[in-house]
Motif scaffolding. Structure first.
Motif, PDB file in Angstrom:
ATOM      1  N   VAL A  60       0.831  -1.202   0.000  1.00 47.90           N
ATOM      2  CA  VAL A  60       0.000   0.000   0.000  1.00 47.90           C
ATOM      3  C   VAL A  60       0.869   1.257   0.000  1.00 47.90           C
ATOM      4  O   VAL A  60       0.592   2.222  -0.730  1.00 47.90           O
ATOM      5  N   VAL A  61       1.946   1.259   0.784  1.00 49.31           N
ATOM      6  CA  VAL A  61       2.859   2.406   0.820  1.00 49.31           C
ATOM      7  C   VAL A  61       3.457   2.634  -0.561  1.00 49.31           C
ATOM      8  O   VAL A  61       3.523   3.764  -1.048  1.00 49.31           O
ATOM      9  N   HIS A  62       3.875   1.579  -1.233  1.00 45.97           N
ATOM     10  CA  HIS A  62       4.457   1.722  -2.566  1.00 45.97           C
ATOM     11  C   HIS A  62       3.429   2.249  -3.563  1.00 45.97           C
ATOM     12  O   HIS A  62       3.754   3.091  -4.411  1.00 45.97           O
ATOM     13  N   LEU A  63       2.200   1.745  -3.474  1.00 44.50           N
ATOM     14  CA  LEU A  63       1.154   2.210  -4.387  1.00 44.50           C
ATOM     15  C   LEU A  63       0.860   3.697  -4.195  1.00 44.50           C
ATOM     16  O   LEU A  63       0.648   4.426  -5.164  1.00 44.50           O
ATOM     17  N   ILE A  64       0.862   4.146  -2.963  1.00 46.94           N
ATOM     18  CA  ILE A  64       0.516   5.545  -2.691  1.00 46.94           C
ATOM     19  C   ILE A  64       1.682   6.487  -2.945  1.00 46.94           C
ATOM     20  O   ILE A  64       1.548   7.491  -3.643  1.00 46.94           O
ATOM     21  N   PHE A  65       2.846   6.176  -2.378  1.00 47.55           N
ATOM     22  CA  PHE A  65       3.956   7.128  -2.417  1.00 47.55           C
ATOM     23  C   PHE A  65       4.791   7.051  -3.695  1.00 47.55           C
ATOM     24  O   PHE A  65       5.373   8.044  -4.111  1.00 47.55           O
ATOM     25  N   PHE A  66       4.896   5.879  -4.319  1.00 45.08           N
ATOM     26  CA  PHE A  66       5.754   5.747  -5.492  1.00 45.08           C
ATOM     27  C   PHE A  66       4.966   5.663  -6.799  1.00 45.08           C
ATOM     28  O   PHE A  66       5.382   6.191  -7.814  1.00 45.08           O
ATOM     29  N   LEU A  67       3.824   4.972  -6.789  1.00 44.88           N
ATOM     30  CA  LEU A  67       3.009   4.874  -8.000  1.00 44.88           C
ATOM     31  C   LEU A  67       1.906   5.923  -8.034  1.00 44.88           C
ATOM     32  O   LEU A  67       1.179   6.030  -9.020  1.00 44.88           O
ATOM     33  N   HIS A  68       1.744   6.682  -6.949  1.00 51.13           N
ATOM     34  CA  HIS A  68       0.806   7.807  -6.862  1.00 51.13           C
ATOM     35  C   HIS A  68      -0.627   7.406  -7.185  1.00 51.13           C
ATOM     36  O   HIS A  68      -1.350   8.152  -7.836  1.00 51.13           O
ATOM     37  N   MET A  69      -1.030   6.234  -6.722  1.00 53.57           N
ATOM     38  CA  MET A  69      -2.410   5.808  -6.921  1.00 53.57           C
ATOM     39  C   MET A  69      -3.254   6.375  -5.785  1.00 53.57           C
ATOM     40  O   MET A  69      -2.897   6.282  -4.619  1.00 53.57           O
ATOM     41  N   ASN A  70      -4.369   6.978  -6.157  1.00 52.15           N
ATOM     42  CA  ASN A  70      -5.294   7.524  -5.165  1.00 52.15           C
ATOM     43  C   ASN A  70      -6.708   7.376  -5.700  1.00 52.15           C
ATOM     44  O   ASN A  70      -6.928   6.790  -6.749  1.00 52.15           O
ATOM     45  N   GLY A  71      -7.666   7.910  -4.996  1.00 54.66           N
ATOM     46  CA  GLY A  71      -9.065   7.749  -5.376  1.00 54.66           C
ATOM     47  C   GLY A  71      -9.584   8.797  -6.345  1.00 54.66           C
ATOM     48  O   GLY A  71     -10.788   8.885  -6.563  1.00 54.66           O
ATOM     49  N   SER A  72      -8.708   9.588  -6.949  1.00 58.39           N
ATOM     50  CA  SER A  72      -9.169  10.647  -7.852  1.00 58.39           C
ATOM     51  C   SER A  72      -9.727  10.052  -9.143  1.00 58.39           C
ATOM     52  O   SER A  72      -9.436   8.917  -9.516  1.00 58.39           O
ATOM     53  N   SER A  73     -10.523  10.844  -9.832  1.00 55.97           N
ATOM     54  CA  SER A  73     -11.155  10.357 -11.059  1.00 55.97           C
ATOM     55  C   SER A  73     -10.124  10.100 -12.159  1.00 55.97           C
ATOM     56  O   SER A  73     -10.346   9.261 -13.026  1.00 55.97           O
ATOM     57  N   GLU A  74      -8.979  10.783 -12.108  1.00 58.54           N
ATOM     58  CA  GLU A  74      -7.934  10.553 -13.109  1.00 58.54           C
ATOM     59  C   GLU A  74      -7.299   9.182 -12.941  1.00 58.54           C
ATOM     60  O   GLU A  74      -6.745   8.622 -13.885  1.00 58.54           O
ATOM     61  N   GLN A  75      -7.352   8.640 -11.747  1.00 63.25           N
ATOM     62  CA  GLN A  75      -6.721   7.349 -11.456  1.00 63.25           C
ATOM     63  C   GLN A  75      -7.681   6.168 -11.594  1.00 63.25           C
ATOM     64  O   GLN A  75      -7.296   5.036 -11.348  1.00 63.25           O
ATOM     65  N   ARG A  76      -8.908   6.421 -11.993  1.00 64.30           N
ATOM     66  CA  ARG A  76      -9.925   5.364 -12.011  1.00 64.30           C
ATOM     67  C   ARG A  76      -9.491   4.159 -12.852  1.00 64.30           C
ATOM     68  O   ARG A  76      -9.609   3.019 -12.418  1.00 64.30           O
ATOM     69  N   TRP A  77      -8.968   4.374 -14.065  1.00 64.10           N
ATOM     70  CA  TRP A  77      -8.576   3.254 -14.919  1.00 64.10           C
ATOM     71  C   TRP A  77      -7.363   2.528 -14.358  1.00 64.10           C
ATOM     72  O   TRP A  77      -7.266   1.302 -14.463  1.00 64.10           O
ATOM     73  N   ASN A  78      -6.435   3.263 -13.750  1.00 57.17           N
ATOM     74  CA  ASN A  78      -5.285   2.608 -13.130  1.00 57.17           C
ATOM     75  C   ASN A  78      -5.713   1.712 -11.974  1.00 57.17           C
ATOM     76  O   ASN A  78      -5.204   0.603 -11.818  1.00 57.17           O
ATOM     77  N   ILE A  79      -6.662   2.199 -11.176  1.00 59.21           N
ATOM     78  CA  ILE A  79      -7.143   1.409 -10.049  1.00 59.21           C
ATOM     79  C   ILE A  79      -7.918   0.193 -10.537  1.00 59.21           C
ATOM     80  O   ILE A  79      -7.781  -0.903  -9.992  1.00 59.21           O
ATOM     81  N   MET A  80      -8.716   0.356 -11.585  1.00 57.70           N
ATOM     82  CA  MET A  80      -9.456  -0.778 -12.136  1.00 57.70           C
ATOM     83  C   MET A  80      -8.504  -1.828 -12.710  1.00 57.70           C
ATOM     84  O   MET A  80      -8.699  -3.037 -12.508  1.00 57.70           O
ATOM     85  N   ALA A  81      -7.464  -1.388 -13.397  1.00 56.09           N
ATOM     86  CA  ALA A  81      -6.478  -2.324 -13.943  1.00 56.09           C
ATOM     87  C   ALA A  81      -5.734  -3.039 -12.819  1.00 56.09           C
ATOM     88  O   ALA A  81      -5.487  -4.249 -12.887  1.00 56.09           O
ATOM     89  N   PHE A  82      -5.404  -2.297 -11.760  1.00 52.92           N
ATOM     90  CA  PHE A  82      -4.732  -2.909 -10.616  1.00 52.92           C
ATOM     91  C   PHE A  82      -5.645  -3.926  -9.932  1.00 52.92           C
ATOM     92  O   PHE A  82      -5.206  -5.025  -9.574  1.00 52.92           O
ATOM     93  N   ALA A  83      -6.911  -3.583  -9.741  1.00 55.28           N
ATOM     94  CA  ALA A  83      -7.862  -4.499  -9.111  1.00 55.28           C
ATOM     95  C   ALA A  83      -8.036  -5.764  -9.953  1.00 55.28           C
ATOM     96  O   ALA A  83      -8.083  -6.877  -9.406  1.00 55.28           O
ATOM     97  N   PHE A  84      -8.118  -5.612 -11.279  1.00 52.87           N
ATOM     98  CA  PHE A  84      -8.224  -6.774 -12.158  1.00 52.87           C
ATOM     99  C   PHE A  84      -6.989  -7.660 -12.022  1.00 52.87           C
ATOM    100  O   PHE A  84      -7.099  -8.891 -11.959  1.00 52.87           O
ATOM    101  N   THR A  85      -5.814  -7.045 -11.953  1.00 48.24           N
ATOM    102  CA  THR A  85      -4.580  -7.806 -11.802  1.00 48.24           C
ATOM    103  C   THR A  85      -4.560  -8.563 -10.485  1.00 48.24           C
ATOM    104  O   THR A  85      -4.180  -9.742 -10.438  1.00 48.24           O
ATOM    105  N   VAL A  86      -4.968  -7.897  -9.401  1.00 46.94           N
ATOM    106  CA  VAL A  86      -4.987  -8.545  -8.088  1.00 46.94           C
ATOM    107  C   VAL A  86      -5.948  -9.731  -8.092  1.00 46.94           C
ATOM    108  O   VAL A  86      -5.614 -10.820  -7.612  1.00 46.94           O
ATOM    109  N   VAL A  87      -7.136  -9.553  -8.637  1.00 49.55           N
ATOM    110  CA  VAL A  87      -8.117 -10.643  -8.681  1.00 49.55           C
ATOM    111  C   VAL A  87      -7.588 -11.795  -9.529  1.00 49.55           C
ATOM    112  O   VAL A  87      -7.708 -12.974  -9.146  1.00 49.55           O
ATOM    113  N   THR A  88      -6.981 -11.492 -10.661  1.00 45.65           N
ATOM    114  CA  THR A  88      -6.433 -12.537 -11.522  1.00 45.65           C
ATOM    115  C   THR A  88      -5.328 -13.321 -10.815  1.00 45.65           C
ATOM    116  O   THR A  88      -5.299 -14.557 -10.864  1.00 45.65           O
TER     117      THR A  88
END
Length: 110
Positions: A60-88
């Motif tokens: 989680v620290v790496h995702l937030i501080f280094f990959l800059h993933m957050n809940g903003s609307s600009e990050q929606r596709w990145n978060i969806m791709a990450f969630a798909f990867t985690v589920v897979t």
């Protein structure tokens, strides 16, 4: 000059302070994991659980501080791709463990 680095598309890539904060937290989490193992304070299963928890926090620290993933609307596709990867990955690893366990049980009974 701004402290945050921006790309050609205007996206913020964090500041030096943000990167240093993430680095320090990551080093502390890594040191905590080594300390748990070296101190032998928990049972082997408790140590494995604590290390797993520290690893998840570090992800989680790496995702937030280094990959800059957050809940903003600009990050929606990145978060969806990450969630798909985690589920897979969870399906793949869980299925593999299930198949290996099932095979082991069936081969031991004969």
């Amino acid at each position: 000059m701004s402290d945050a680095h921006t790309s050609a598309s205007g996206e913020s890539h964090g500041s030096v302070g943000s990167y240093l904060t993430g680095f320090v937290i990551s080093v502390l989490l890594t040191a905590a994991a080594f300390g748990l193992v070296m101190a032998h304070t928990f049972s082997p299963s408790g140590t494995a659980g604590a290390i797993t928890l520290l690893a998840v926090v570090q992800i989680v620290v790496h995702l937030i501080f280094f990959l800059h993933m957050n809940g903003s609307s600009e990050q929606r596709w990145n978060i969806m791709a990450f969630a798909f990867t985690v589920v897979t990955v969870l399906i793949l690893v869980g299925g593999t463990i299930f198949i290996m366990h099932d095979t082991s049980i069936n081969m031991m009974s004969r």
